[in-house]
Design an enzyme around this catalytic site. Sequence first.
Site, PDB file in Angstrom:
ATOM      1  N   ASP A 173      13.071   0.686 -10.314  1.00  0.00           N
ATOM      2  CA  ASP A 173      12.358   0.019 -11.400  1.00  0.00           C
ATOM      3  C   ASP A 173      11.438  -1.068 -10.837  1.00  0.00           C
ATOM      4  O   ASP A 173      11.403  -1.299  -9.626  1.00  0.00           O
ATOM      5  CB  ASP A 173      13.400  -0.575 -12.368  1.00  0.00           C
ATOM      6  CG  ASP A 173      12.909  -0.581 -13.804  1.00  0.00           C
ATOM      7  OD1 ASP A 173      11.675  -0.637 -14.017  1.00  0.00           O
ATOM      8  OD2 ASP A 173      13.744  -0.551 -14.721  1.00  0.00           O
ATOM      9  N   TYR A 181       4.230   0.220 -14.398  1.00  0.00           N
ATOM     10  CA  TYR A 181       3.985  -1.220 -14.215  1.00  0.00           C
ATOM     11  C   TYR A 181       2.518  -1.505 -13.924  1.00  0.00           C
ATOM     12  O   TYR A 181       1.995  -2.542 -14.327  1.00  0.00           O
ATOM     13  CB  TYR A 181       4.928  -1.807 -13.149  1.00  0.00           C
ATOM     14  CG  TYR A 181       6.318  -1.981 -13.712  1.00  0.00           C
ATOM     15  CD1 TYR A 181       6.636  -3.099 -14.473  1.00  0.00           C
ATOM     16  CD2 TYR A 181       7.280  -0.998 -13.555  1.00  0.00           C
ATOM     17  CE1 TYR A 181       7.894  -3.240 -15.052  1.00  0.00           C
ATOM     18  CE2 TYR A 181       8.539  -1.126 -14.118  1.00  0.00           C
ATOM     19  CZ  TYR A 181       8.844  -2.252 -14.871  1.00  0.00           C
ATOM     20  OH  TYR A 181      10.080  -2.386 -15.447  1.00  0.00           O
ATOM     21  N   ASP A 235       9.433   2.879 -21.930  1.00  0.00           N
ATOM     22  CA  ASP A 235      10.733   3.518 -22.141  1.00  0.00           C
ATOM     23  C   ASP A 235      10.710   4.283 -23.453  1.00  0.00           C
ATOM     24  O   ASP A 235      10.262   3.767 -24.476  1.00  0.00           O
ATOM     25  CB  ASP A 235      11.835   2.455 -22.296  1.00  0.00           C
ATOM     26  CG  ASP A 235      12.293   1.894 -20.957  1.00  0.00           C
ATOM     27  OD1 ASP A 235      11.640   2.178 -19.929  1.00  0.00           O
ATOM     28  OD2 ASP A 235      13.296   1.162 -20.951  1.00  0.00           O
TER      29      ASP A 235
END
Length: 434
Positions: free
Chosen positions: A159, A195, A220
């Site tokens: 992540d 990101y 998500d």
Amino acid sequence: MHFLLLNLTVLCWLVKICNSLDNGLALTPPMGWLTWQRFRCNIDCKIDPENCISEHLIKRQSDCLVSEGYHDVGYEYVTIDDCWSDTERDKNGRLQPNYDRFPNGIKNLSDYVHSKGLKFGIYADFGSKTCAGYPGSEYHMKLDAQTFADWGVDLLKFDGCNSDIKDAPKGYPAMAKYLNMTGRPILYSCEWPFYNWKNGVKSNFTAIRNTCNMWRNHWDIQDSWQSVKGVIQYFVKSDKQFRSFAGPGGWNDPDMLVIGNYGLSYDEERAQMAMWAILASPLIMSLDACNVRPLSKSILQNKNVIAVNQDKLGIQGSLKLVQESVYKLQIWTKPLLPKGSYAIVVLNLHQGGGQLHVNFTLNDLDIYDSKGFNVSETFEGRHIGFYKSNDVIKCRVNPSGVFMMTARPAITNDSNLRFISKYKHTYVGKKGEK
Ligand SMILES: *[C@@H]1O[C@H](CO)[C@@H](O)[C@H](O)[C@H]1NC(C)=O
Ligand SMILES: *[C@@H]1O[C@H](CO)[C@@H](O)[C@H](O)[C@H]1NC(C)=O
Ligand SMILES: *[C@@H]1O[C@H](CO)[C@@H](O)[C@H](O)[C@H]1NC(C)=O
């Protein structure tokens, strides 16, 4: 001879996709199960012992993935997302699990998952802390890669919370290098492009494909049709940016299948399955594999639809037609093996009642073959008929639903027949039905 040509096609469909992370993994879209969407960061095992992130959960789910038939159809990776670790590293600086919830440690759990014939995945974060605030891998990447390899990890979801986006172009590849140096093939799932997008940075998908086996592009996913539609529309909008980078070894990841939970209707579940198949997306479920409604289970385990997703050409499907008169109608196609075959998904985004009557020709979708095509409905494997490229195909599509088809060039000679029989599982026409 044919076989040789086929392999070259498979490996080098586009020059671009010949370059991918060289760990021999993810030659077709990865399939598996992941905690996050369903189980989140539920760490209260006193109140919720069956659903908290724990050794018990992972073992029980692994058991059910096998006993309920998911493993047999290809779901393989069992991955723990965030919230497995202790709040501190151990005295040697290594990541360690929360021992209340993982009393036998991660190696023991990974051995258990492997004993079921499944693969084991874990989660870490490129920044100073994970999204839920557990220790991040910043300044510890080499040690963490080795720790994961020592534990028998087969997949790492990496992540990007609590990191500086400017570090990503060095950080994600550094982890890929450290994983490689362990000598253990570990499937590398990155959130790098997501990101980037979130921070307004343009993604370099050449670099991302060189680094990761799958990469998350968008937010998500949530347990709702609105969320699933949002992801699909993002893939429509960004098609040119990243579709061509998908292929054997590396895949765009629209996030988990939410089928088998609370938020989707039967038609919406079929729609997500069909769309994820045609997008050559990783098929990662997030559900209680021990308690799934039979209809949802049959969607998740549909071999014909899975075969479209797992097709070895590994081409991500594209949106071919938006019918103007009915704006919310999309027709997607994906080339399949044997050469000249296609999967087709007619997606009806209308929510008004009643079925939509849709007419189109294969010509409309740039699908030609002078011999014509045998067309089957994919979910049930029902032969629909023989169509020339300019014959009109008529179908009816439920609101928030799909009609999925497979079109294969009509067979003309024996060598073709032998060739196709190798792919029998995707060749779904029922005998005697015409
Ligand atoms: C590491 O990278 C090399 C070169 O790219 C590759 O040949 C090898 O298979 C990789 N090993 C692992 C374990 O990923
Ligand atoms: C895991 O640990 C338990 C308890 O110590 C032990 O009984 C079991 O055999 C171990 N499992 C594996 C697969 O090593
Ligand atoms: C994108 O990444 C590739 C591979 O790392 C590199 O060769 C190329 O220069 C990069 N492109 C841009 C625009 O930065």
